[in-house]
Write an enzyme that holds these catalytic residues in place. Structure first.
Site, PDB file in Angstrom:
ATOM      1  N   SER A   7       8.218 -12.196  -7.654  1.00 55.97           N
ATOM      2  CA  SER A   7       7.857 -13.384  -6.857  1.00 55.97           C
ATOM      3  C   SER A   7       7.118 -14.394  -7.728  1.00 55.97           C
ATOM      4  O   SER A   7       7.441 -15.592  -7.721  1.00 55.97           O
ATOM      5  CB  SER A   7       6.966 -12.979  -5.682  1.00 55.97           C
ATOM      6  N   ASP A  32       9.949 -10.880 -15.677  1.00 56.30           N
ATOM      7  CA  ASP A  32       9.243 -10.271 -14.541  1.00 56.30           C
ATOM      8  C   ASP A  32       8.705  -8.866 -14.816  1.00 56.30           C
ATOM      9  O   ASP A  32       8.043  -8.290 -13.952  1.00 56.30           O
ATOM     10  CB  ASP A  32      10.081 -10.322 -13.254  1.00 56.30           C
ATOM     11  N   GLN A  63       6.652  -1.927   1.598  1.00 49.89           N
ATOM     12  CA  GLN A  63       7.211  -1.905   2.967  1.00 49.89           C
ATOM     13  C   GLN A  63       7.854  -3.244   3.296  1.00 49.89           C
ATOM     14  O   GLN A  63       8.942  -3.315   3.856  1.00 49.89           O
ATOM     15  CB  GLN A  63       6.117  -1.589   3.983  1.00 49.89           C
ATOM     16  N   LYS A  64       7.149  -4.325   2.899  1.00 54.42           N
ATOM     17  CA  LYS A  64       7.651  -5.666   3.193  1.00 54.42           C
ATOM     18  C   LYS A  64       9.002  -5.888   2.501  1.00 54.42           C
ATOM     19  O   LYS A  64       9.930  -6.428   3.088  1.00 54.42           O
ATOM     20  CB  LYS A  64       6.619  -6.689   2.685  1.00 54.42           C
ATOM     21  N   GLU A  98      12.193   3.608  -1.687  1.00 56.68           N
ATOM     22  CA  GLU A  98      10.817   3.466  -2.186  1.00 56.68           C
ATOM     23  C   GLU A  98       9.770   3.748  -1.094  1.00 56.68           C
ATOM     24  O   GLU A  98       8.568   3.723  -1.359  1.00 56.68           O
ATOM     25  CB  GLU A  98      10.595   2.043  -2.725  1.00 56.68           C
ATOM     26  N   PHE A 156      -0.195 -15.218  -2.888  1.00 57.71           N
ATOM     27  CA  PHE A 156       0.472 -16.434  -3.367  1.00 57.71           C
ATOM     28  C   PHE A 156       1.863 -16.660  -2.758  1.00 57.71           C
ATOM     29  O   PHE A 156       2.503 -17.655  -3.026  1.00 57.71           O
ATOM     30  CB  PHE A 156       0.538 -16.470  -4.901  1.00 57.71           C
TER      31      PHE A 156
HETATM   32  N1  LIG Z   1       0.665 -12.140  -3.588  1.00 56.68           N
HETATM   33  C1  LIG Z   1       1.490 -11.786  -2.605  1.00 56.68           C
HETATM   34  N2  LIG Z   1       1.110 -11.972  -1.354  1.00 56.68           N
HETATM   35  C2  LIG Z   1       1.913 -11.583  -0.336  1.00 56.68           C
HETATM   36  N3  LIG Z   1       3.138 -11.009  -0.474  1.00 56.68           N
HETATM   37  C3  LIG Z   1       3.557 -10.808  -1.710  1.00 56.68           C
HETATM   38  C4  LIG Z   1       2.766 -11.181  -2.839  1.00 56.68           C
HETATM   39  N4  LIG Z   1       3.451 -10.848  -3.939  1.00 56.68           N
HETATM   40  C5  LIG Z   1       4.603 -10.300  -3.519  1.00 56.68           C
HETATM   41  N5  LIG Z   1       4.671 -10.280  -2.193  1.00 56.68           N
HETATM   42  C6  LIG Z   1       5.776  -9.719  -1.388  1.00 56.68           C
HETATM   43  O1  LIG Z   1       5.791  -8.314  -1.713  1.00 56.68           O
HETATM   44  C7  LIG Z   1       7.124  -7.852  -1.933  1.00 56.68           C
HETATM   45  C8  LIG Z   1       7.244  -7.321  -3.354  1.00 56.68           C
HETATM   46  O2  LIG Z   1       7.136  -8.392  -4.279  1.00 56.68           O
HETATM   47  P1  LIG Z   1       7.950  -8.415  -5.635  1.00 56.68           P
HETATM   48  O3  LIG Z   1       7.761  -9.760  -6.228  1.00 56.68           O
HETATM   49  O4  LIG Z   1       9.339  -7.917  -5.424  1.00 56.68           O
HETATM   50  O5  LIG Z   1       7.113  -7.321  -6.480  1.00 56.68           O
HETATM   51  P2  LIG Z   1       7.417  -6.657  -7.902  1.00 56.68           P
HETATM   52  O6  LIG Z   1       8.433  -7.512  -8.595  1.00 56.68           O
HETATM   53  O7  LIG Z   1       6.099  -6.626  -8.591  1.00 56.68           O
HETATM   54  O8  LIG Z   1       7.906  -5.283  -7.607  1.00 56.68           O
HETATM   55  C9  LIG Z   1       8.047  -9.013  -1.640  1.00 56.68           C
HETATM   56  O9  LIG Z   1       8.493  -8.881  -0.299  1.00 56.68           O
HETATM   57  C10 LIG Z   1       7.152 -10.256  -1.786  1.00 56.68           C
HETATM   58  O10 LIG Z   1       7.553 -11.296  -0.931  1.00 56.68           O
HETATM   59  N1  LIG Z   2      10.994   5.743 -13.521  1.00 56.00           N
HETATM   60  C1  LIG Z   2      10.903   4.407 -13.687  1.00 56.00           C
HETATM   61  N2  LIG Z   2      10.979   3.610 -12.622  1.00 56.00           N
HETATM   62  C2  LIG Z   2      10.878   2.299 -12.828  1.00 56.00           C
HETATM   63  C3  LIG Z   2      10.686   1.744 -14.096  1.00 56.00           C
HETATM   64  N3  LIG Z   2      10.598   0.416 -13.962  1.00 56.00           N
HETATM   65  C4  LIG Z   2      10.756   0.147 -12.693  1.00 56.00           C
HETATM   66  N4  LIG Z   2      10.935   1.268 -11.990  1.00 56.00           N
HETATM   67  C5  LIG Z   2      11.231   1.379 -10.568  1.00 56.00           C
HETATM   68  C6  LIG Z   2      10.074   1.159  -9.683  1.00 56.00           C
HETATM   69  C7  LIG Z   2      10.674   0.447  -8.516  1.00 56.00           C
HETATM   70  O1  LIG Z   2      11.228   1.405  -7.630  1.00 56.00           O
HETATM   71  C8  LIG Z   2      11.841  -0.341  -9.098  1.00 56.00           C
HETATM   72  C9  LIG Z   2      11.567  -1.783  -9.380  1.00 56.00           C
HETATM   73  O2  LIG Z   2      10.282  -1.966  -9.968  1.00 56.00           O
HETATM   74  P1  LIG Z   2       9.383  -3.228  -9.554  1.00 56.00           P
HETATM   75  O3  LIG Z   2       8.047  -3.003 -10.184  1.00 56.00           O
HETATM   76  O4  LIG Z   2      10.102  -4.408 -10.099  1.00 56.00           O
HETATM   77  O5  LIG Z   2       9.338  -3.233  -8.076  1.00 56.00           O
HETATM   78  O6  LIG Z   2      12.156   0.332 -10.283  1.00 56.00           O
HETATM   79  C10 LIG Z   2      10.624   2.601 -15.200  1.00 56.00           C
HETATM   80  O7  LIG Z   2      10.460   2.186 -16.363  1.00 56.00           O
HETATM   81  N5  LIG Z   2      10.746   3.917 -14.949  1.00 56.00           N
END
Ligand SMILES: Nc1ncnc2c1ncn2[C@@H]1O[C@H](COP(=O)(O)OP(=O)(O)O)[C@@H](O)[C@H]1O
Ligand SMILES: Nc1nc2c(ncn2[C@H]2C[C@H](O)[C@@H](COP(=O)(O)O)O2)c(=O)[nH]1
Length: 227
Positions: free
Chosen positions: A16, A78, A142-143, A149, A190
């Site tokens: 995000s 990211d 969850q969102k 997951e 954010f």
């Molecule tokens: N600072 C924040 N405040 C509220 N909701 C957020 C925030 N950051 C992410 N989210 C929400 O949380 C969920 C996971 O965000 P995401 O950007 O996919 O996380 P990541 O890439 O770190 O796994 C998404 O549904 C996003 O809209």
């Molecule tokens: N075992 C590992 N799992 C990983 C790694 N990098 C990401 N992930 C998994 C965790 C989440 O289920 C999904 C996406 O990660 P986000 O942080 O972008 O939500 O992938 C890894 O290196 N090893």
């Protein structure tokens, strides 16, 4: 040419914030392969069987992204390749990899990391780490709603996620490939709070200015590319 990488636990908000930041700075976003990652659901269904394969998959895609980012223009990634070992070490520590897989993984990782030394730019310019508590992490997971997951899919994920947070603290403290900064992902919503978004962007812009990566006079309306 400026390369920013995001880091932080699952659901912290990296993708995000990558979108927001890339749009704000007029740079190119790079996203991790998740929805088109065929190994990820297999891993959550059978972690012991797929931990090594998943790690090789992620390492390969992260290496490609950082290689492109370090040779290209202004980019935001990211997730950093520097978090790869954190994930695999944690999975190995809980018995999801053999000692041969661990040895092969580290050899491959070291080989790949040494290739980065030959890139026009060797390291990112800035790491932006999003720190979140367990409660925030779970709410965001969850969102986002990926079925595999969720704690309802596998109750042992609670321990996995809590453990992941414990591994992140020393990882961030030790990280020294570039300047770094931390965003409070618990307080700064954010995604839905415009003011919080401005606070986060101001913090990052201030850091880039302090590092000389943005001119002091830069503001969004000037809409110029960062150097
Ligand atoms: N600072 C924040 N405040 C509220 N909701 C957020 C925030 N950051 C992410 N989210 C929400 O949380 C969920 C996971 O965000 P995401 O950007 O996919 O996380 P990541 O890439 O770190 O796994 C998404 O549904 C996003 O809209
Ligand atoms: N075992 C590992 N799992 C990983 C790694 N990098 C990401 N992930 C998994 C965790 C989440 O289920 C999904 C996406 O990660 P986000 O942080 O972008 O939500 O992938 C890894 O290196 N090893």
């Amino acid at each position: 040419m400026t390369v920013i990488v995001l880091s932080g636990p699952i659901g912290a908000g990296k993708s995000s914030l990558t979108s927001i930041l890339a749009k704000y700075l007029g740079t190119k976003p790079f996203y991790e392969s998740v929805d088109n990652n065929p190994v990820l659901p297999l891993f959550y269904a059978d972690p012991k069987k797929y931990a090594f394969l998943l790690q090789v998959f992620f390492l390969n895609t992260r290496f490609r992204s950082i290689k492109d980012a370090l040779t290209d223009d202004n980019n935001v990634l990211d997730r950093s390749i520097y978090e790869d070992a954190l994930f695999f070490q944690m999975n190995a520590d809980i018995g999801r990899a053999t000692k041969e897989e661990v040895a092969t993984y580290y050899e491959l990782l070291n080989n790949m990391m040494s290739e980065l030394k030959h890139m026009p730019k060797k390291n990112p310019d800035l790491l932006v780490h999003i720190k979140v508590s367990y409660d925030t992490m779970i709410k965001r997971i969850q969102k986002r709603g990926r079925p595999y997951e969720q704690l309802s899919y596998d109750a042992t994920l609670e321990d996995y996620y809590k453990r992941l947070l414990r591994y992140y603290k020393p990882w961030y403290e030790k990280y020294d490939y570039s300047p770094k900064m931390e965003i409070d992902g618990d307080k700064l919503d954010f995604m839905t709070d415009k003011q919080a978004r401005e606070v986060v962007l101001d913090q990052i812009v201030a850091k880039l200015k302090e590092m000389g990566k943005l001119p002091e006079s830069w503001n969004k309306s000037t809409n110029i590319q960062i150097d």
